[in-house]
Scaffold this active site. Structure first.
Site, mmCIF file in Angstrom:
data_model
loop_
_atom_site.group_PDB
_atom_site.id
_atom_site.type_symbol
_atom_site.label_atom_id
_atom_site.label_comp_id
_atom_site.label_asym_id
_atom_site.label_seq_id
_atom_site.Cartn_x
_atom_site.Cartn_y
_atom_site.Cartn_z
ATOM 1 C CD GLU A 59 82.745 16.404 86.721
ATOM 2 O OE1 GLU A 59 83.413 17.148 87.573
ATOM 3 O OE2 GLU A 59 82.998 16.082 85.576
ATOM 4 C CE1 TYR B 106 76.242 18.710 88.532
ATOM 5 C CE2 TYR B 106 78.306 17.148 88.428
ATOM 6 C CZ TYR B 106 76.781 17.248 88.315
ATOM 7 O OH TYR B 106 76.421 16.313 88.009
ATOM 8 C CB SER C 140 77.950 13.588 89.793
ATOM 9 O OG SER C 140 78.695 13.644 88.806
HETATM 10 P P1 NAP Z 1 69.740 17.290 82.439
HETATM 11 O O1 NAP Z 1 69.312 16.747 81.194
HETATM 12 O O2 NAP Z 1 70.537 18.465 82.346
HETATM 13 O O3 NAP Z 1 68.372 17.585 83.344
HETATM 14 C C1 NAP Z 1 68.398 18.465 84.424
HETATM 15 C C2 NAP Z 1 67.071 18.451 84.701
HETATM 16 O O4 NAP Z 1 66.903 19.361 85.919
HETATM 17 C C3 NAP Z 1 66.149 19.170 83.790
HETATM 18 O O5 NAP Z 1 64.831 18.693 83.715
HETATM 19 C C4 NAP Z 1 65.981 20.478 84.297
HETATM 20 O O6 NAP Z 1 64.594 21.072 83.801
HETATM 21 C C5 NAP Z 1 66.001 20.265 85.734
HETATM 22 N N1 NAP Z 1 66.113 21.252 86.533
HETATM 23 C C6 NAP Z 1 67.459 22.248 86.398
HETATM 24 N N2 NAP Z 1 67.196 23.369 87.503
HETATM 25 C C7 NAP Z 1 65.944 23.007 87.763
HETATM 26 C C8 NAP Z 1 65.426 23.896 89.155
HETATM 27 N N3 NAP Z 1 65.823 24.968 89.385
HETATM 28 N N4 NAP Z 1 64.103 23.454 89.356
HETATM 29 C C9 NAP Z 1 63.595 22.164 88.663
HETATM 30 N N5 NAP Z 1 63.970 21.771 87.838
HETATM 31 C C10 NAP Z 1 65.374 21.803 87.361
HETATM 32 O O7 NAP Z 1 70.641 16.248 83.408
HETATM 33 P P2 NAP Z 1 70.913 14.791 83.141
HETATM 34 O O8 NAP Z 1 71.773 14.423 82.410
HETATM 35 O O9 NAP Z 1 69.429 13.931 82.849
HETATM 36 O O10 NAP Z 1 71.081 14.268 84.725
HETATM 37 C C11 NAP Z 1 70.223 13.933 85.460
HETATM 38 C C12 NAP Z 1 70.962 13.909 87.028
HETATM 39 O O11 NAP Z 1 71.795 13.122 87.159
HETATM 40 C C13 NAP Z 1 71.417 15.271 87.385
HETATM 41 O O12 NAP Z 1 71.070 15.554 88.571
HETATM 42 C C14 NAP Z 1 72.735 15.021 87.064
HETATM 43 O O13 NAP Z 1 73.486 16.162 87.674
HETATM 44 C C15 NAP Z 1 72.905 13.808 87.403
HETATM 45 N N6 NAP Z 1 74.190 13.373 86.930
HETATM 46 C C16 NAP Z 1 74.234 13.120 85.372
HETATM 47 C C17 NAP Z 1 75.132 12.463 84.583
HETATM 48 C C18 NAP Z 1 75.320 12.304 83.195
HETATM 49 O O14 NAP Z 1 76.478 12.055 82.683
HETATM 50 N N7 NAP Z 1 74.299 12.553 82.386
HETATM 51 C C19 NAP Z 1 76.316 11.968 85.390
HETATM 52 C C20 NAP Z 1 76.358 11.942 86.986
HETATM 53 C C21 NAP Z 1 75.100 12.691 87.344
HETATM 54 P P3 NAP Z 1 64.619 22.425 82.944
HETATM 55 O O15 NAP Z 1 64.118 21.756 81.518
HETATM 56 O O16 NAP Z 1 63.738 23.284 83.353
HETATM 57 O O17 NAP Z 1 65.984 22.991 82.758
#
Ligand code: NAP
Length: 337
Positions: free
Chosen positions: A125, A147, A123
């Site tokens: 971040e 994070y 990320s």
């Molecule tokens: P998101 O919508 O919050 O999805 C997070 C996913 O992780 C959900 O499916 C959640 O499942 C799962 N999760 C959380 N804790 C878990 C656990 N203990 N065991 C199994 N699954 C778990 O995030 P996103 O926006 O799609 O982002 C995807 C990835 O990219 C993440 O790693 C995020 O940190 C990274 N990222 C995102 C951005 C952004 O702007 N979106 C930018 C940089 C990096 P549940 O449904 O069970 O909660």
């Protein structure tokens, strides 16, 4: 048929990626928490098209079993406690899932599936308080929240596993990306929701903010620091970059972002402008919603991704915000039917 295991498939990126890979003829397997699957989630509409493995990224045995049972050719590790602001109150869980969870996954690949290609979700971040603008793959990290610290640990471990064991692990340093599927506590979605409420004349919203107050209360949308600026892109474009990383001839680190900076004020202007309103009449800045430490103006330099992967974003900032506002209006209308 190529088999892809996606952790975090119920999330924004996981669901877009699953659709993208299914379109390419992949067999998609999702690692999901059992409780999450049985409530509506971003991948609910894919039931019957994907395989499911139940497990939790905080449990080492679940991760090892998933890598073994899925027999994947590609793994996309997207699962995380993904809310930087919330990581202050959930620091141990954030490290367990975002940091140790990733390392356990790399270990499972090393022992059971060493030829498998792995994408790891890093990320922007991680850059935190920056001295260099824009940021590229060589810019030093300076994480300023739990994070970002956990993401930095996993990012470094991905490199160490790649270099030490010759594993194909690529890390995408993704800048903020949004969509109609983004949860409401993320700023662009909150603004889209506020604009949708204003357009529909809703002065007190059902949905609440971090402080348990209606997101729109007495006709006002309360936000934190309006001066923050981010490089905001569209999630559908960013999952394509993940896939391209695993089709590349060598693994590595790639910065993915639009290379364009927009302030929260710009975001409000576009969102409220999309419904013909002046944002200044509806948005207020509330000091209680400021983060303890705020990241500096992080801006992507995606030159390497463009040069080596041929990746470029296709959806612009204004288009993305308008799509999000339109989706919020449709959602609110369907609730009131
Ligand atoms: P998101 O919508 O919050 O999805 C997070 C996913 O992780 C959900 O499916 C959640 O499942 C799962 N999760 C959380 N804790 C878990 C656990 N203990 N065991 C199994 N699954 C778990 O995030 P996103 O926006 O799609 O982002 C995807 C990835 O990219 C993440 O790693 C995020 O940190 C990274 N990222 C995102 C951005 C952004 O702007 N979106 C930018 C940089 C990096 P549940 O449904 O069970 O909660």
């Amino acid at each position: 048929m190529t088999r892809a295991l996606i952790t975090g498939i119920t999330g924004q990126d996981g669901s877009f990626l699953a659709e993208f890979l299914l379109d390419k003829g992949y067999q998609v397997i999702g690692l999901v928490r059992r409780d999450s699957w049985f409530r509506h989630n971003n991948a609910s509409h894919l039931e019957g098209k994907i395989e499911l493995l139940f497990g939790d990224m905080s449990e080492g045995v679940d991760i090892a079993a998933a890598v073994h049972d899925a027999e994947p050719d590609e793994i996309y590790n997207l699962a995380s406690q993904s809310r930087p602001g919330e990581s202050w109150s959930r620091a141990p869980e954030t490290l367990l899932v975002n940091g140790l969870g990733a390392v356990r996954l790399f270990e499972a690949v090393r022992h059971n599936r060493p030829a498998c290609r792995v994408y790891h979700a890093s990320s922007s971040e991680m850059y935190g308080r920056v001295d260099v603008v824009p940021q590229h793959e060589g810019t030093p990290f300076n994480p300023i929240n739990p994070y970002a610290a956990a993401k930095t640990y996993a990012h470094q471990m991905a490199r160490i596993y790649r270099e030490s064991y010759g594993l194909f692990i690529s890390s995408g340093v993704l800048f903020n990306h949004e969509s109609e599927r983004r949860p409401l506590h993320f700023l662009p979605q909150k603004v889209a929701y506020g604009a949708a409420c204003a357009a529909l004349g809703i002065t007190d919203s059902r949905a609440t903010n971090e402080m348990g107050r209606p997101i729109v209360e007495r006709g006002k949308l309360a936000l934190g620091n309006l001066d923050i600026a981010r490089d905001w892109g569209y999630a559908g474009d960013f999952v394509r970059a993940m896939w391209l990383m695993l089709q590349h001839d060598k693994p590595g680190e790639f910065v993915i972002g639009t290379g364009k900076l927009h302030s929260l004020r710009d975001l409000c202007e576009v969102a409220y402008g999309a419904v013909g309103l002046d944002w200044q009449a509806s948005v207020v800045s509330d000091a209680g919603l400021f983060r303890p430490l705020e990241s500096s103006q992080t801006l992507a330099d995606p030159t390497k991704a463009k040069r080596e992967l041929g990746w470029e974003p296709s959806v612009g900032f204004e288009d993305m915000v308008k799509r999000m506002v339109a989706a919020q209006i449709a959602g609110l209308r369907s609730l009131n039917k």
